[in-house]
Write a protein that holds these residues in place. Sequence first.
Motif, PDB file in Angstrom:
ATOM      1  N   ARG A 278      -1.851  -6.682   0.838  1.00  0.00           N
ATOM      2  CA  ARG A 278      -3.015  -5.816   0.606  1.00  0.00           C
ATOM      3  C   ARG A 278      -2.992  -4.591   1.517  1.00  0.00           C
ATOM      4  O   ARG A 278      -3.566  -3.552   1.185  1.00  0.00           O
ATOM      5  CB  ARG A 278      -4.316  -6.590   0.824  1.00  0.00           C
ATOM      6  CG  ARG A 278      -4.682  -7.569  -0.287  1.00  0.00           C
ATOM      7  CD  ARG A 278      -6.012  -8.254   0.000  1.00  0.00           C
ATOM      8  NE  ARG A 278      -7.079  -7.280   0.133  1.00  0.00           N
ATOM      9  CZ  ARG A 278      -7.996  -7.293   1.093  1.00  0.00           C
ATOM     10  NH1 ARG A 278      -7.962  -8.230   2.034  1.00  0.00           N
ATOM     11  NH2 ARG A 278      -8.941  -6.373   1.138  1.00  0.00           N
ATOM     12  N   LEU A 279      -2.335  -4.701   2.687  1.00  0.00           N
ATOM     13  CA  LEU A 279      -2.325  -3.600   3.649  1.00  0.00           C
ATOM     14  C   LEU A 279      -1.187  -2.618   3.421  1.00  0.00           C
ATOM     15  O   LEU A 279      -1.157  -1.553   4.044  1.00  0.00           O
ATOM     16  CB  LEU A 279      -2.250  -4.169   5.071  1.00  0.00           C
ATOM     17  CG  LEU A 279      -2.603  -3.232   6.227  1.00  0.00           C
ATOM     18  CD1 LEU A 279      -4.029  -2.732   6.111  1.00  0.00           C
ATOM     19  CD2 LEU A 279      -2.389  -3.913   7.570  1.00  0.00           C
ATOM     20  N   ASP A 280      -0.254  -2.930   2.507  1.00  0.00           N
ATOM     21  CA  ASP A 280       0.889  -2.061   2.280  1.00  0.00           C
ATOM     22  C   ASP A 280       0.425  -0.637   1.954  1.00  0.00           C
ATOM     23  O   ASP A 280      -0.333  -0.410   0.996  1.00  0.00           O
ATOM     24  CB  ASP A 280       1.743  -2.594   1.128  1.00  0.00           C
ATOM     25  CG  ASP A 280       2.522  -3.836   1.511  1.00  0.00           C
ATOM     26  OD1 ASP A 280       2.443  -4.241   2.682  1.00  0.00           O
ATOM     27  OD2 ASP A 280       3.199  -4.414   0.637  1.00  0.00           O
ATOM     28  N   LYS A 281       0.873   0.324   2.753  1.00  0.00           N
ATOM     29  CA  LYS A 281       0.564   1.753   2.588  1.00  0.00           C
ATOM     30  C   LYS A 281      -0.918   2.072   2.790  1.00  0.00           C
ATOM     31  O   LYS A 281      -1.340   3.214   2.563  1.00  0.00           O
ATOM     32  CB  LYS A 281       1.014   2.252   1.210  1.00  0.00           C
ATOM     33  CG  LYS A 281       2.497   2.044   0.921  1.00  0.00           C
ATOM     34  CD  LYS A 281       2.877   2.534  -0.453  1.00  0.00           C
ATOM     35  CE  LYS A 281       4.352   2.274  -0.730  1.00  0.00           C
ATOM     36  NZ  LYS A 281       4.768   2.738  -2.078  1.00  0.00           N
ATOM     37  N   LEU A 282      -1.696   1.082   3.210  1.00  0.00           N
ATOM     38  CA  LEU A 282      -3.143   1.285   3.312  1.00  0.00           C
ATOM     39  C   LEU A 282      -3.677   0.952   4.692  1.00  0.00           C
ATOM     40  O   LEU A 282      -4.827   0.533   4.844  1.00  0.00           O
ATOM     41  CB  LEU A 282      -3.864   0.446   2.243  1.00  0.00           C
ATOM     42  CG  LEU A 282      -3.651   0.894   0.789  1.00  0.00           C
ATOM     43  CD1 LEU A 282      -4.256  -0.108  -0.174  1.00  0.00           C
ATOM     44  CD2 LEU A 282      -4.243   2.289   0.566  1.00  0.00           C
ATOM     45  N   VAL A 283      -2.855   1.121   5.723  1.00  0.00           N
ATOM     46  CA  VAL A 283      -3.344   0.975   7.090  1.00  0.00           C
ATOM     47  C   VAL A 283      -4.389   2.054   7.350  1.00  0.00           C
ATOM     48  O   VAL A 283      -4.188   3.223   7.023  1.00  0.00           O
ATOM     49  CB  VAL A 283      -2.183   1.087   8.100  1.00  0.00           C
ATOM     50  CG1 VAL A 283      -2.716   1.219   9.523  1.00  0.00           C
ATOM     51  CG2 VAL A 283      -1.267  -0.130   7.980  1.00  0.00           C
ATOM     52  N   GLY A 284      -5.498   1.660   7.920  1.00  0.00           N
ATOM     53  CA  GLY A 284      -6.601   2.593   8.115  1.00  0.00           C
ATOM     54  C   GLY A 284      -7.561   2.619   6.946  1.00  0.00           C
ATOM     55  O   GLY A 284      -8.553   3.369   6.971  1.00  0.00           O
ATOM     56  N   VAL A 285      -7.295   1.800   5.927  1.00  0.00           N
ATOM     57  CA  VAL A 285      -8.167   1.713   4.755  1.00  0.00           C
ATOM     58  C   VAL A 285      -8.616   0.266   4.563  1.00  0.00           C
ATOM     59  O   VAL A 285      -9.797  -0.075   4.755  1.00  0.00           O
ATOM     60  CB  VAL A 285      -7.476   2.234   3.478  1.00  0.00           C
ATOM     61  CG1 VAL A 285      -8.400   2.081   2.269  1.00  0.00           C
ATOM     62  CG2 VAL A 285      -7.079   3.687   3.653  1.00  0.00           C
ATOM     63  N   VAL A 286      -7.682  -0.602   4.191  1.00  0.00           N
ATOM     64  CA  VAL A 286      -8.020  -1.997   3.907  1.00  0.00           C
ATOM     65  C   VAL A 286      -8.483  -2.729   5.163  1.00  0.00           C
ATOM     66  O   VAL A 286      -9.469  -3.481   5.132  1.00  0.00           O
ATOM     67  CB  VAL A 286      -6.812  -2.723   3.267  1.00  0.00           C
ATOM     68  CG1 VAL A 286      -7.009  -4.237   3.275  1.00  0.00           C
ATOM     69  CG2 VAL A 286      -6.617  -2.239   1.840  1.00  0.00           C
ATOM     70  N   ASP A 287      -7.780  -2.533   6.284  1.00  0.00           N
ATOM     71  CA  ASP A 287      -8.170  -3.213   7.513  1.00  0.00           C
ATOM     72  C   ASP A 287      -9.554  -2.783   7.979  1.00  0.00           C
ATOM     73  O   ASP A 287     -10.363  -3.598   8.444  1.00  0.00           O
ATOM     74  CB  ASP A 287      -7.129  -2.979   8.613  1.00  0.00           C
ATOM     75  CG  ASP A 287      -6.602  -1.551   8.662  1.00  0.00           C
ATOM     76  OD1 ASP A 287      -7.106  -0.703   7.910  1.00  0.00           O
ATOM     77  OD2 ASP A 287      -5.675  -1.284   9.461  1.00  0.00           O
TER      78      ASP A 287
END
Length: 362
Positions: free
Chosen positions: A179-188
Amino acid sequence: MSLLSNELYFVYNDAGNETIGKIDLNTNEYTKITDEFCAIGGIRVVQFGDRAILTLRASQFDKPASLFGLDLSTKEVLQFATSYDVQDLKGYISEHQYFTFPTRDGSSSYLYYYPPTNPDYTGLDGELPPCIVYCHGGPNELARCGFDWEVQYVTSRGFAYVAVNYGGTPSFGKHHLERLDKLVGVVDVADTCDAAKYLASIGLVDRERLLVEGISAGGYITNCCLMFEPDVFKAGCSSCGLSDMKIMVENYKNHPLSSVGEPFYIDFYGGKPEDIPEVYYNRSPLNFTEKFKGSLLLTHAKDDKNVAYEHTQALYDRLKEAGKSVELLPFATGGHPFFDIPEMKAVIFERKVPFYLESFTK
């Protein structure tokens, strides 16, 4: 993992507790060995004469980390050594509760909730406790539920405490990890905010007294939560966290790993900064300080070679110039993460708890 003859022993997450299992490599048959512990370190099978002993470092919610041996024939648990004896503190130890909660992207995420616990005090009638939400580092590390002095320190002082295993955390399946792939700063960030709001919605914590904190990647998430979603948390404590992707990219050029493969941040953000500059801009908390409404305590060691001190100084300066409620607690040395140094940890805790209490009156 550890191998004995044709048997593979391993640790896995079972409904929030870490459990030891075994697979027979001849039959592929799985067997649960023990669920007596809730947080387990490394395991190894050793032979003592004709006895096979599984050695492990583990803790329970009310027992600090200890060295154990598990007789694989009799299932007898042997305790070889312990770090502390906390028998006299039994009534003061908060026991975790494990929750799965819904996230805004239609998935689920996971948390451990520790209620405030102190037999000498009770809250006022109808009052819900303030809550500290902890973001683990990594970002692909893991929040565990074993005995933790830092957790017990705040829960014995009237705070609820929450450790979030946001999207990207291992041990909860492939989907959750990806779920966090390419979305650090978003999903977390979204999962951290959703966890806090979920607990408030079911009546466990005070919605108006939510706090957020973390170290390293957790410090970055803390900065993001407070700048990107300023209506969720009243205050936070960010330790050695990123604030500006420009600083991160520039500093990485001098990192020892910079010559080995692609930079880590390409996987984190989905591309190179020159190709997707808007993504790097939008995930830099430093660019959104005008939205910040709460109070922020920043801590960092100036000799940090992993996350440059410049991140924290820049964020502090920007917030201070804007007249925001911010405080900086710097250390000359300590490296990354400096929280491993007890003396520094004590200084931070002595300031952090009063800082949180002060934020409730602002």
